[in-house]
Design an enzyme around this catalytic site. Structure first.
Site, short mmCIF file in Angstrom:
data_model
loop_
_atom_site.label_atom_id
_atom_site.label_comp_id
_atom_site.label_asym_id
_atom_site.label_seq_id
_atom_site.Cartn_x
_atom_site.Cartn_y
_atom_site.Cartn_z
N LYS A 187 -57.88 53.82 24.71
CA LYS A 187 -56.97 54.90 24.33
C LYS A 187 -57.75 56.08 23.76
CE LYS A 187 -52.89 55.90 21.50
NZ LYS A 187 -53.43 57.08 20.81
N ARG B 257 -43.91 60.13 17.67
CA ARG B 257 -43.19 60.68 16.52
C ARG B 257 -41.67 60.53 16.58
NH1 ARG B 257 -47.68 64.38 17.19
NH2 ARG B 257 -48.80 64.77 15.21
N ARG C 161 -54.10 65.18 16.35
CA ARG C 161 -54.49 64.88 14.97
C ARG C 161 -56.01 64.75 14.79
NH1 ARG C 161 -49.94 62.82 12.24
NH2 ARG C 161 -51.11 61.39 10.92
N THR D 117 -58.93 52.25 20.44
CA THR D 117 -58.82 53.70 20.28
C THR D 117 -60.21 54.28 20.05
OG1 THR D 117 -56.55 53.68 19.48
CG2 THR D 117 -57.91 55.54 18.82
N TYR E 59 -58.61 50.01 15.58
CA TYR E 59 -59.65 50.96 15.19
C TYR E 59 -60.86 50.10 14.80
CZ TYR E 59 -55.95 54.49 14.69
OH TYR E 59 -54.91 55.34 14.92
N SER F 114 -49.93 49.61 15.47
CA SER F 114 -51.09 50.36 15.02
C SER F 114 -52.01 49.50 14.17
CB SER F 114 -50.64 51.57 14.20
OG SER F 114 -51.75 52.19 13.56
N HIS G 158 -54.57 62.06 20.62
CA HIS G 158 -54.19 61.49 19.32
C HIS G 158 -53.08 62.33 18.66
CE1 HIS G 158 -55.93 58.28 16.62
NE2 HIS G 158 -55.01 58.79 15.83
#
Length: 415
Positions: free
Chosen positions: A284, A362, A311, A185, A159, A137, A308
């Protein structure tokens, strides 16, 4: 094959291996009760401070999209096939010229190093050893160069703002580190309304105070396993990979500047990245066929269909619902998805619906929190076993054989 008996009778085949699951005594004791990915969540809830667990578990506003990510799989049932020899089946799957041991990988998840000690490294090493991809990430707390050294096959998710110099700086840094696949993303136009974070006490920046201290104190295993070793060996965590240079500490007041609105990011920036980046490029956050078509026109190698994890825009359709339209518009691009996958049956339903590959988030982070690297290995093994078993029930030798003819709609509203 057993030898003939004394009367010359035909050889007797050996007994089939038991289909019943046994728990290996080699597993750490904390992992022995874990039989399915869903079992990691309550175990992680018991270990993690309330704000950190809430950050992982929650989504935006009413959690409608989060709930639909799971619920949509129940709208479809399998049509199994039998009397087919599947004894030589394999769940190995090719993607971007690499053959992975399974048709799934680990999705990008921010601040993983707060959930498990050196969490991004834990996830990357486990994925490396298992032969599946892990996506790092952009909001991680470990420098991307460390991940590239430990697990060279990892992917990096960025990002990015709509500022050319910052885009070029980070893209060049990712290339210099040795990553071969870059994700942009695109569903963070602005930050989602994550009311659950407020309710659980999580904030960005992380605000030290009595409540946070108490939440940590009543979770001593997390304090001793994760937070204290991090502070003693590495100091206060920073957002390491927002741009070409190191980002702010997680407690800095100005940290929000690194994660503010990206509402001026547009297709011209994807074209810039494509010109600059020589590796595989993935977009993404796609949920619309037109965005998939445009991504292909701009030279992307693949898209990840995703909301996402629920979220961002609450009420956005699940990736599973969007798959047929995106698949039809994507042309020769690879189509991947994430969101709501908890079982091997979910993996195979996604493949049948048009995905080439899936990513799971998750549950793997919960596994890292509960059992570190061993926990992630266990999670990968559980999901791999389920995919392998269910592939046999469908009468398939490989995930590539799974298609819509293996599914029937049994609920919900037709698309």
């Amino acid at each position: 094959m057993s030898p003939p008996d004394g009367n010359g009778a035909a050889p007797v085949p050996p007994p089939a291996k038991s289909v019943y699951r046994t728990v290996s005594k080699d597993l750490p004791r904390a992992l022995r009760p874990i039989l399915a990915l869903d079992d990691f969540e309550p175990a992680a809830r018991r270990k993690l401070p309330r704000p950190l667990f809430g950050y992982i578990a929650g989504a935006a506003e009413t959690n409608a999209s989060l709930k639909d990510n799971r619920g949509v799989f129940a709208d479809w049932a399998f049509r199994p096939r039998y009397l087919i020899d599947v004894s030589r089946r394999s769940i190995a799957t090719a993607l971007f010229g690499t053959t992975y041991t399974a048709p799934f990988g680990i999705a990008p998840m921010g601040i993983s190093a707060m959930m498990a000690y050196r969490g991004d490294l834990v996830l990357a090493r486990a994925a490396r050893d298992a032969g599946i991809p892990m996506i790092m990430s952009g909001s991680s707390l470990i420098p991307l160069e460390e991940i590239a050294r430990e697990a060279p096959g990892s992917w990096f998710q960025a990002y990015l703002p709509g500022e050319d110099d910052r885009i070029i700086g980070l893209v060049d840094r990712v290339a210099a580190a040795g990553f071969g696949t870059l994700l942009l993303t695109v569903d963070t136009t602005t930050l989602g309304n994550r009311e659950n974070n407020v309710r659980s006490g999580f904030s960005t920046p992380l605000k030290p105070g009595l409540r946070l201290a108490w939440d940590g104190a009543i979770r001593p295993r997390w304090l001793l396993d994760t937070m204290l070793p991090t502070l003693m060996r590495h100091g206060m965590p920073h957002f390491e990979n927002s741009y070409a240079t190191r980002g702010a500490p997680i407690i800095a007041r100005h940290v929000e500047r690194d994660f503010g609105a990206r509402d001026h990011l547009n297709w011209s920036h994807l074209a810039l990245i494509r010109r600059r980046w020589k590796g595989k490029l993935v977009v993404k956050g796609v949920l619309h066929g037109e965005d998939a078509r445009r991504a292909a026109e701009e030279g992307a190698d693949g898209v990840i269909v995703s909301n996402h994890g629920g979220r961002q825009l609450d009420g956005a359709i699940s990736a599973f619902r969007a798959l047929p339209e995106v698949r039809a518009a994507a042309g020769s691009m690879a189509v991947m998805m994430d969101g709501g996958i908890r079982r091997g049956s979910d993996v195979l339903k996604a493949l049948a619906m048009g995905a080439d590959f899936v990513f799971v988030g998750r549950p793997f982070l919960y596994a890292a929190a509960v059992g570190g690297e061993a926990g992630v290995h266990h999670a990968i093994s559980i999901l791999s076993s389920e995919v392998n078993r269910n592939l046999a029930f469908l009468g398939c030798q490989s995930p590539a054989e799974v298609g819509m003819h293996h599914l029937m709609r049994v609920g919900g509203v037709p698309a």
